[in-house]
Design an enzyme around this catalytic site. Structure first.
Site, PDB file in Angstrom:
ATOM      1  N   ASP A   1      -2.574   6.257   6.255  1.00 15.80           N
ATOM      2  CA  ASP A   1      -3.537   5.349   5.640  1.00 15.80           C
ATOM      3  C   ASP A   1      -3.992   4.386   6.736  1.00 15.80           C
ATOM      4  O   ASP A   1      -3.227   3.546   7.197  1.00 15.80           O
ATOM      5  CB  ASP A   1      -2.841   4.593   4.496  1.00 15.80           C
ATOM      6  CG  ASP A   1      -3.765   3.610   3.780  1.00 15.80           C
ATOM      7  OD1 ASP A   1      -4.906   3.406   4.242  1.00 15.80           O
ATOM      8  OD2 ASP A   1      -3.329   3.048   2.749  1.00 15.80           O
TER       9      ASP A   1
ATOM     10  N   LYS B   1     -13.136  -2.276   5.155  1.00 11.88           N
ATOM     11  CA  LYS B   1     -12.485  -3.165   6.119  1.00 11.88           C
ATOM     12  C   LYS B   1     -13.086  -3.021   7.506  1.00 11.88           C
ATOM     13  O   LYS B   1     -13.531  -3.989   8.075  1.00 11.88           O
ATOM     14  CB  LYS B   1     -10.987  -2.901   6.156  1.00 11.88           C
ATOM     15  CG  LYS B   1     -10.258  -3.587   5.018  1.00 11.88           C
ATOM     16  CD  LYS B   1      -9.629  -2.655   4.046  1.00 11.88           C
ATOM     17  CE  LYS B   1      -9.090  -3.393   2.833  1.00 11.88           C
ATOM     18  NZ  LYS B   1      -8.160  -2.564   2.080  1.00 11.88           N
TER      19      LYS B   1
ATOM     20  N   TRP C   1       0.818  -1.230   0.000  1.00 15.82           N
ATOM     21  CA  TRP C   1       0.000   0.000   0.000  1.00 15.82           C
ATOM     22  C   TRP C   1       0.843   1.268   0.000  1.00 15.82           C
ATOM     23  O   TRP C   1       0.406   2.297  -0.505  1.00 15.82           O
ATOM     24  CB  TRP C   1      -0.999  -0.004   1.156  1.00 15.82           C
ATOM     25  CG  TRP C   1      -1.947  -1.155   0.990  1.00 15.82           C
ATOM     26  CD1 TRP C   1      -2.080  -2.234   1.800  1.00 15.82           C
ATOM     27  CD2 TRP C   1      -2.871  -1.358  -0.111  1.00 15.82           C
ATOM     28  NE1 TRP C   1      -3.023  -3.095   1.283  1.00 15.82           N
ATOM     29  CE2 TRP C   1      -3.515  -2.595   0.134  1.00 15.82           C
ATOM     30  CE3 TRP C   1      -3.196  -0.629  -1.254  1.00 15.82           C
ATOM     31  CZ2 TRP C   1      -4.477  -3.109  -0.744  1.00 15.82           C
ATOM     32  CZ3 TRP C   1      -4.147  -1.139  -2.117  1.00 15.82           C
ATOM     33  CH2 TRP C   1      -4.776  -2.365  -1.855  1.00 15.82           C
TER      34      TRP C   1
HETATM   35  C1  PLP Z   1      -7.491  -2.032   1.106  1.00 14.34           C
HETATM   36  C2  PLP Z   1      -6.479  -1.000   1.323  1.00 14.34           C
HETATM   37  C3  PLP Z   1      -6.280   0.064   0.425  1.00 14.34           C
HETATM   38  C4  PLP Z   1      -7.035   0.165  -0.885  1.00 14.34           C
HETATM   39  O1  PLP Z   1      -8.342   0.501  -0.685  1.00 14.34           O
HETATM   40  P1  PLP Z   1      -9.348   0.750  -1.920  1.00 14.34           P
HETATM   41  O2  PLP Z   1     -10.546   1.281  -1.212  1.00 14.34           O
HETATM   42  O3  PLP Z   1      -9.555  -0.576  -2.575  1.00 14.34           O
HETATM   43  O4  PLP Z   1      -8.724   1.729  -2.826  1.00 14.34           O
HETATM   44  C5  PLP Z   1      -5.340   1.014   0.732  1.00 14.34           C
HETATM   45  N1  PLP Z   1      -4.626   0.945   1.864  1.00 14.34           N
HETATM   46  C6  PLP Z   1      -4.773  -0.061   2.755  1.00 14.34           C
HETATM   47  C7  PLP Z   1      -3.958  -0.077   4.005  1.00 14.34           C
HETATM   48  C8  PLP Z   1      -5.705  -1.059   2.515  1.00 14.34           C
HETATM   49  O5  PLP Z   1      -5.860  -2.051   3.394  1.00 14.34           O
END
Ligand code: PLP
Length: 358
Positions: free
Chosen positions: A171, A195, A102
Protein backbone atom coordinates in the site's frame (compact mmCIF):
# COMPACT_ATOMS: atom_id res chain seq x y z
CA UNK A 1 -7.74 35.51 0.76
CA UNK A 2 -4.78 33.89 -0.89
CA UNK A 3 -3.71 30.26 -1.10
CA UNK A 4 -2.65 28.80 2.23
CA UNK A 5 0.06 26.23 2.90
CA UNK A 6 -2.05 23.10 3.07
CA UNK A 7 -0.55 20.31 5.18
CA UNK A 8 -3.56 18.02 4.79
CA UNK A 9 -2.96 14.26 4.84
CA UNK A 10 -5.42 13.85 1.98
CA UNK A 11 -7.02 14.98 -0.21
CA UNK A 12 -3.89 17.06 -0.27
CA UNK A 13 -2.06 19.95 -1.87
CA UNK A 14 -1.63 19.85 -5.65
CA UNK A 15 1.09 21.65 -7.64
CA UNK A 16 0.00 25.20 -8.39
CA UNK A 17 1.20 24.93 -11.99
CA UNK A 18 -1.06 21.91 -12.46
CA UNK A 19 -4.08 23.75 -11.08
CA UNK A 20 -3.35 26.74 -13.33
CA UNK A 21 -3.01 24.52 -16.38
CA UNK A 22 -6.29 22.79 -15.52
CA UNK A 23 -7.94 26.19 -15.03
CA UNK A 24 -6.73 27.35 -18.43
CA UNK A 25 -8.21 24.23 -20.01
CA UNK A 26 -11.40 24.20 -17.94
CA UNK A 27 -13.79 25.54 -20.56
CA UNK A 28 -12.10 24.31 -23.70
CA UNK A 29 -9.61 21.48 -23.78
CA UNK A 30 -7.38 21.80 -26.85
CA UNK A 31 -9.41 22.07 -30.01
CA UNK A 32 -12.32 20.11 -28.62
CA UNK A 33 -14.47 23.01 -27.43
CA UNK A 34 -15.41 21.34 -24.15
CA UNK A 35 -14.02 20.52 -20.73
CA UNK A 36 -12.40 17.13 -20.11
CA UNK A 37 -15.27 16.57 -17.65
CA UNK A 38 -17.77 16.77 -20.49
CA UNK A 39 -16.03 14.36 -22.83
CA UNK A 40 -16.91 10.80 -23.69
CA UNK A 41 -14.38 8.42 -22.19
CA UNK A 42 -14.42 6.70 -25.58
CA UNK A 43 -13.40 9.86 -27.44
CA UNK A 44 -9.95 10.00 -28.97
CA UNK A 45 -9.23 13.08 -26.83
CA UNK A 46 -9.75 11.15 -23.62
CA UNK A 47 -8.14 7.95 -24.86
CA UNK A 48 -5.05 10.04 -25.53
CA UNK A 49 -5.19 11.41 -21.98
CA UNK A 50 -5.39 8.01 -20.28
CA UNK A 51 -2.75 6.51 -22.59
CA UNK A 52 -0.43 9.39 -21.84
CA UNK A 53 -1.08 9.10 -18.10
CA UNK A 54 -0.10 5.43 -18.21
CA UNK A 55 2.95 6.13 -20.34
CA UNK A 56 4.15 8.92 -18.04
CA UNK A 57 3.68 6.84 -14.88
CA UNK A 58 5.44 3.88 -16.50
CA UNK A 59 8.38 6.13 -17.33
CA UNK A 60 8.50 7.84 -13.93
CA UNK A 61 8.46 4.58 -11.97
CA UNK A 62 10.40 2.57 -14.54
CA UNK A 63 7.62 -0.03 -14.57
CA UNK A 64 8.77 -3.24 -16.33
CA UNK A 65 6.74 -4.56 -19.27
CA UNK A 66 5.55 -7.62 -17.34
CA UNK A 67 3.50 -5.31 -15.12
CA UNK A 68 0.01 -3.97 -15.74
CA UNK A 69 -0.96 -0.40 -14.82
CA UNK A 70 -4.62 0.10 -13.92
CA UNK A 71 -6.67 3.19 -13.09
CA UNK A 72 -9.51 2.03 -10.82
CA UNK A 73 -12.11 3.47 -8.47
CA UNK A 74 -13.16 2.73 -4.90
CA UNK A 75 -10.05 4.17 -3.27
CA UNK A 76 -7.17 2.30 -1.72
CA UNK A 77 -9.72 0.78 0.68
CA UNK A 78 -11.34 -1.27 -2.10
CA UNK A 79 -7.93 -2.86 -2.68
CA UNK A 80 -8.09 -4.37 0.82
CA UNK A 81 -10.84 -6.56 -0.68
CA UNK A 82 -9.96 -6.68 -4.36
CA UNK A 83 -6.38 -7.85 -3.88
CA UNK A 84 -7.22 -10.88 -1.70
CA UNK A 85 -10.15 -11.71 -4.00
CA UNK A 86 -7.84 -11.79 -7.01
CA UNK A 87 -4.62 -13.07 -5.48
CA UNK A 88 -5.68 -15.65 -2.91
CA UNK A 89 -5.20 -19.17 -4.22
CA UNK A 90 -6.86 -22.29 -2.77
CA UNK A 91 -4.66 -21.65 0.29
CA UNK A 92 -6.73 -18.54 1.05
CA UNK A 93 -3.99 -17.32 3.36
CA UNK A 94 -2.06 -14.07 3.55
CA UNK A 95 0.73 -12.71 5.74
CA UNK A 96 0.59 -9.13 6.97
CA UNK A 97 2.98 -6.84 8.82
CA UNK A 98 0.78 -4.75 11.08
CA UNK A 99 1.93 -1.12 11.31
CA UNK A 100 -1.18 0.93 12.01
CA UNK A 101 -4.70 1.87 11.01
CA UNK A 102 -4.27 1.03 7.32
CA UNK A 103 -3.01 -2.50 7.89
CA UNK A 104 -5.71 -2.99 10.54
CA UNK A 105 -8.26 -2.34 7.81
CA UNK A 106 -6.50 -4.72 5.43
CA UNK A 107 -6.49 -7.39 8.15
CA UNK A 108 -10.21 -6.93 8.81
CA UNK A 109 -11.16 -7.19 5.13
CA UNK A 110 -8.71 -10.02 4.45
CA UNK A 111 -10.24 -12.09 7.24
CA UNK A 112 -13.59 -12.01 5.47
CA UNK A 113 -12.03 -13.88 2.56
CA UNK A 114 -9.51 -16.20 4.18
CA UNK A 115 -6.85 -16.58 6.83
CA UNK A 116 -4.68 -13.62 7.82
CA UNK A 117 -1.39 -14.17 9.66
CA UNK A 118 0.00 -11.12 11.43
CA UNK A 119 3.66 -12.08 11.18
CA UNK A 120 4.97 -8.90 12.84
CA UNK A 121 3.46 -5.86 14.48
CA UNK A 122 4.56 -2.52 15.93
CA UNK A 123 1.41 -2.16 18.01
CA UNK A 124 3.42 -2.63 21.25
CA UNK A 125 4.91 0.87 20.84
CA UNK A 126 1.91 2.64 19.31
CA UNK A 127 3.14 2.01 15.75
CA UNK A 128 6.11 4.36 16.13
CA UNK A 129 8.49 2.00 14.29
CA UNK A 130 8.58 -0.63 11.54
CA UNK A 131 9.19 -4.22 12.72
CA UNK A 132 12.47 -5.71 11.53
CA UNK A 133 11.98 -7.42 8.18
CA UNK A 134 15.20 -9.43 8.33
CA UNK A 135 14.22 -12.26 10.64
CA UNK A 136 10.61 -12.68 9.65
CA UNK A 137 8.98 -16.07 9.49
CA UNK A 138 6.71 -16.33 6.46
CA UNK A 139 4.02 -18.94 6.28
CA UNK A 140 4.66 -21.55 3.63
CA UNK A 141 1.10 -21.44 2.40
CA UNK A 142 0.75 -17.64 2.31
CA UNK A 143 -0.35 -16.33 -1.10
CA UNK A 144 1.42 -13.00 -0.56
CA UNK A 145 2.59 -10.59 2.12
CA UNK A 146 0.79 -7.28 2.61
CA UNK A 147 2.61 -4.20 3.90
CA UNK A 148 1.79 -0.51 4.21
CA UNK A 149 4.98 1.16 2.97
CA UNK A 150 4.34 4.58 4.49
CA UNK A 151 2.10 5.01 7.48
CA UNK A 152 0.22 8.22 6.84
CA UNK A 153 -1.10 8.51 10.39
CA UNK A 154 1.91 7.52 12.53
CA UNK A 155 4.59 8.86 10.21
CA UNK A 156 6.69 5.73 9.78
CA UNK A 157 8.07 4.17 6.62
CA UNK A 158 10.02 1.14 5.47
CA UNK A 159 13.62 1.47 4.34
CA UNK A 160 14.07 -2.15 3.33
CA UNK A 161 11.60 -4.52 1.81
CA UNK A 162 10.83 -7.98 3.22
CA UNK A 163 12.91 -10.49 1.23
CA UNK A 164 10.17 -13.05 0.88
CA UNK A 165 9.74 -15.65 -1.84
CA UNK A 166 6.06 -14.80 -1.87
CA UNK A 167 4.86 -11.65 -3.67
CA UNK A 168 5.00 -8.37 -1.75
CA UNK A 169 1.80 -6.31 -1.93
CA UNK A 170 2.47 -2.71 -0.90
CA UNK A 171 0.00 0.00 0.00
CA UNK A 172 1.81 3.11 -1.25
CA UNK A 173 -1.12 5.51 -1.00
CA UNK A 174 0.87 8.16 0.83
CA UNK A 175 4.34 7.68 -0.67
CA UNK A 176 4.04 6.64 -4.32
CA UNK A 177 6.32 8.81 -6.50
CA UNK A 178 7.98 10.35 -3.41
CA UNK A 179 11.18 8.31 -3.75
CA UNK A 180 12.56 5.75 -6.17
CA UNK A 181 11.19 2.21 -5.82
CA UNK A 182 12.30 -0.90 -7.69
CA UNK A 183 8.90 -2.01 -9.00
CA UNK A 184 10.29 -5.43 -9.99
CA UNK A 185 10.58 -6.30 -6.28
CA UNK A 186 6.81 -6.04 -5.79
CA UNK A 187 3.86 -8.18 -6.77
CA UNK A 188 1.41 -5.29 -6.42
CA UNK A 189 1.76 -1.59 -5.66
CA UNK A 190 -1.46 0.31 -5.06
CA UNK A 191 -2.30 3.89 -4.13
CA UNK A 192 -5.34 6.07 -3.76
CA UNK A 193 -4.54 9.19 -5.78
CA UNK A 194 -5.52 11.89 -3.31
CA UNK A 195 -2.20 12.08 -1.45
CA UNK A 196 0.61 12.15 -3.94
CA UNK A 197 -0.95 11.80 -7.38
CA UNK A 198 -4.08 13.84 -7.96
CA UNK A 199 -7.70 14.28 -6.90
CA UNK A 200 -9.67 11.66 -4.99
CA UNK A 201 -11.57 9.24 -7.21
CA UNK A 202 -8.86 7.31 -8.98
CA UNK A 203 -6.74 4.49 -7.54
CA UNK A 204 -3.55 3.36 -9.23
CA UNK A 205 -2.74 -0.36 -9.22
CA UNK A 206 0.54 -1.68 -10.62
CA UNK A 207 0.44 -5.46 -10.72
CA UNK A 208 2.69 -8.20 -12.02
CA UNK A 209 0.82 -9.77 -14.95
CA UNK A 210 1.65 -13.28 -13.76
CA UNK A 211 -0.30 -12.74 -10.57
CA UNK A 212 -3.40 -11.71 -12.46
CA UNK A 213 -3.75 -15.28 -13.72
CA UNK A 214 -4.73 -16.33 -10.21
CA UNK A 215 -8.11 -14.59 -10.41
CA UNK A 216 -11.20 -16.76 -10.74
CA UNK A 217 -13.13 -15.90 -13.91
CA UNK A 218 -16.31 -15.88 -11.83
CA UNK A 219 -15.25 -12.89 -9.75
CA UNK A 220 -17.63 -9.94 -10.13
CA UNK A 221 -16.41 -8.03 -13.20
CA UNK A 222 -15.99 -4.78 -11.30
CA UNK A 223 -13.68 -6.56 -8.85
CA UNK A 224 -11.61 -8.49 -11.37
CA UNK A 225 -8.22 -7.03 -12.37
CA UNK A 226 -8.29 -8.93 -15.68
CA UNK A 227 -11.53 -7.27 -16.75
CA UNK A 228 -9.95 -3.84 -16.31
CA UNK A 229 -6.73 -4.90 -18.01
CA UNK A 230 -8.60 -6.24 -21.05
CA UNK A 231 -10.52 -2.97 -21.29
CA UNK A 232 -7.58 -0.62 -20.72
CA UNK A 233 -9.11 0.57 -17.41
CA UNK A 234 -12.33 1.43 -19.26
CA UNK A 235 -14.62 -1.50 -18.54
CA UNK A 236 -17.03 1.13 -17.29
CA UNK A 237 -16.74 4.91 -17.16
CA UNK A 238 -13.46 5.71 -15.42
CA UNK A 239 -12.99 8.83 -13.23
CA UNK A 240 -12.01 10.85 -16.29
CA UNK A 241 -11.24 14.22 -14.72
CA UNK A 242 -9.21 12.69 -11.87
CA UNK A 243 -7.16 10.79 -14.46
CA UNK A 244 -6.62 13.98 -16.46
CA UNK A 245 -5.32 15.87 -13.38
CA UNK A 246 -3.14 12.87 -12.47
CA UNK A 247 -1.65 13.03 -15.95
CA UNK A 248 -0.80 16.70 -15.41
CA UNK A 249 0.85 15.82 -12.08
CA UNK A 250 2.91 13.06 -13.73
CA UNK A 251 4.00 15.55 -16.39
CA UNK A 252 4.91 18.05 -13.64
CA UNK A 253 7.17 15.47 -11.94
CA UNK A 254 8.75 14.58 -15.26
CA UNK A 255 9.46 18.26 -16.00
CA UNK A 256 11.10 18.60 -12.57
CA UNK A 257 13.53 15.84 -13.54
CA UNK A 258 11.62 12.76 -12.46
CA UNK A 259 11.28 10.84 -9.19
CA UNK A 260 15.02 11.01 -8.53
CA UNK A 261 14.85 14.80 -8.35
CA UNK A 262 11.61 14.95 -6.38
CA UNK A 263 13.13 12.47 -3.89
CA UNK A 264 16.04 14.87 -3.32
CA UNK A 265 13.63 17.72 -2.66
CA UNK A 266 11.53 15.51 -0.36
CA UNK A 267 14.58 14.45 1.64
CA UNK A 268 15.59 18.09 1.96
CA UNK A 269 12.12 19.19 3.12
CA UNK A 270 11.83 16.36 5.66
CA UNK A 271 15.37 16.96 7.00
CA UNK A 272 14.60 20.66 7.55
CA UNK A 273 11.56 19.85 9.66
CA UNK A 274 13.06 16.90 11.57
CA UNK A 275 16.21 18.91 12.34
CA UNK A 276 14.15 21.74 13.70
CA UNK A 277 11.99 19.39 15.83
CA UNK A 278 15.04 17.50 17.15
CA UNK A 279 16.68 20.75 18.25
CA UNK A 280 13.52 22.28 19.66
CA UNK A 281 12.88 22.48 23.39
CA UNK A 282 9.12 22.60 22.86
CA UNK A 283 8.30 20.29 19.96
CA UNK A 284 9.13 16.62 19.75
CA UNK A 285 8.62 13.63 17.50
CA UNK A 286 7.75 10.23 18.96
CA UNK A 287 8.71 8.26 15.86
CA UNK A 288 11.79 6.02 15.89
CA UNK A 289 14.47 7.92 13.93
CA UNK A 290 15.26 4.91 11.75
CA UNK A 291 11.77 4.76 10.31
CA UNK A 292 10.73 8.35 9.83
CA UNK A 293 8.39 9.11 6.96
CA UNK A 294 9.39 11.63 4.30
CA UNK A 295 5.75 12.52 3.72
CA UNK A 296 3.88 12.64 7.04
CA UNK A 297 5.56 14.20 10.06
CA UNK A 298 3.67 14.00 13.37
CA UNK A 299 4.91 16.16 16.24
CA UNK A 300 3.65 17.39 19.59
CA UNK A 301 4.46 19.77 22.44
CA UNK A 302 3.45 17.06 24.91
CA UNK A 303 0.60 19.25 26.16
CA UNK A 304 -2.92 18.95 24.76
CA UNK A 305 -3.65 22.61 25.51
CA UNK A 306 -0.50 23.87 23.79
CA UNK A 307 -1.09 21.57 20.82
CA UNK A 308 -4.56 22.94 20.25
CA UNK A 309 -3.33 26.52 20.73
CA UNK A 310 -0.62 25.83 18.15
CA UNK A 311 -3.15 24.54 15.62
CA UNK A 312 -5.44 27.53 16.25
CA UNK A 313 -2.60 30.02 15.84
CA UNK A 314 -1.29 28.24 12.75
CA UNK A 315 -4.66 28.64 11.05
CA UNK A 316 -4.56 32.40 11.68
CA UNK A 317 -1.20 32.42 9.92
CA UNK A 318 -2.30 30.72 6.68
CA UNK A 319 -1.27 27.18 7.57
CA UNK A 320 -4.07 24.65 7.10
CA UNK A 321 -4.70 21.13 8.38
CA UNK A 322 -1.88 20.75 10.88
CA UNK A 323 -3.98 18.93 13.48
CA UNK A 324 -2.94 15.30 13.97
CA UNK A 325 -5.14 12.31 13.15
CA UNK A 326 -7.88 11.79 15.74
CA UNK A 327 -6.31 8.47 16.76
CA UNK A 328 -2.85 9.99 17.25
CA UNK A 329 -3.51 13.52 18.60
CA UNK A 330 -0.88 16.27 18.44
CA UNK A 331 0.03 17.76 15.10
CA UNK A 332 0.98 16.33 11.74
CA UNK A 333 2.51 18.06 8.75
CA UNK A 334 1.94 16.14 5.53
CA UNK A 335 4.57 17.37 3.11
CA UNK A 336 3.77 15.53 -0.09
CA UNK A 337 5.52 16.13 -3.43
CA UNK A 338 3.42 19.21 -4.16
CA UNK A 339 4.30 21.01 -0.88
CA UNK A 340 6.91 23.58 -1.86
CA UNK A 341 10.13 23.94 0.17
CA UNK A 342 8.98 27.46 1.09
CA UNK A 343 5.91 25.93 2.77
CA UNK A 344 8.12 23.88 5.07
CA UNK A 345 10.46 26.82 5.70
CA UNK A 346 7.54 29.07 6.61
CA UNK A 347 6.14 26.43 8.94
CA UNK A 348 9.49 26.14 10.71
CA UNK A 349 9.68 29.95 11.12
CA UNK A 350 6.20 29.89 12.60
CA UNK A 351 7.10 27.04 14.98
CA UNK A 352 10.23 28.92 16.02
CA UNK A 353 8.23 32.01 16.83
CA UNK A 354 5.61 29.99 18.70
CA UNK A 355 8.33 28.36 20.77
CA UNK A 356 10.01 31.68 21.61
CA UNK A 357 6.73 33.11 22.83
CA UNK A 358 6.16 30.29 25.36
C1 PLP B 1 -5.47 7.29 2.76
C2 PLP B 1 -4.97 5.92 2.82
C3 PLP B 1 -5.77 4.80 2.51
C4 PLP B 1 -7.25 4.93 2.20
O1 PLP B 1 -7.45 5.49 0.97
P1 PLP B 1 -8.94 5.66 0.37
O2 PLP B 1 -8.63 6.10 -1.02
O3 PLP B 1 -9.61 6.70 1.20
O4 PLP B 1 -9.62 4.36 0.44
C5 PLP B 1 -5.20 3.56 2.55
N1 PLP B 1 -3.90 3.39 2.85
C6 PLP B 1 -3.09 4.43 3.15
C7 PLP B 1 -1.65 4.19 3.47
C8 PLP B 1 -3.60 5.72 3.14
O5 PLP B 1 -2.80 6.75 3.43
Amino acid sequence: MSRVYNFSSGPAVLPETVLKKAASEMLEYGEYGMSVMEMSHRSSAFTDIIDEAEELLTGLMNIPSDYQVLFLQGGASTQFTMIPMNLMTDNKTIDIIHTGVWTEKAIKEGKKLGKVNIIASSEDRMFTYIPSVEKLHYNKDADYIHICYNNTICGTKYNTLPEADIPVVADMSSCILSEEYDVSKYGVIFAGAQKNIGPAGVTVVIIKKDLMKRADANLPSMLNFNVYAENKSMFNTPPTYAIYISKLVFQWIKDLGGVKEIEKINRHKAALLYDFIDNSKLFKSNVDKNFRSLMNIPFTTGSKELDSLFVKESEKNSFANLQGHKSAGGMRASIYNAMPVEGVESLIKFMEKFELER
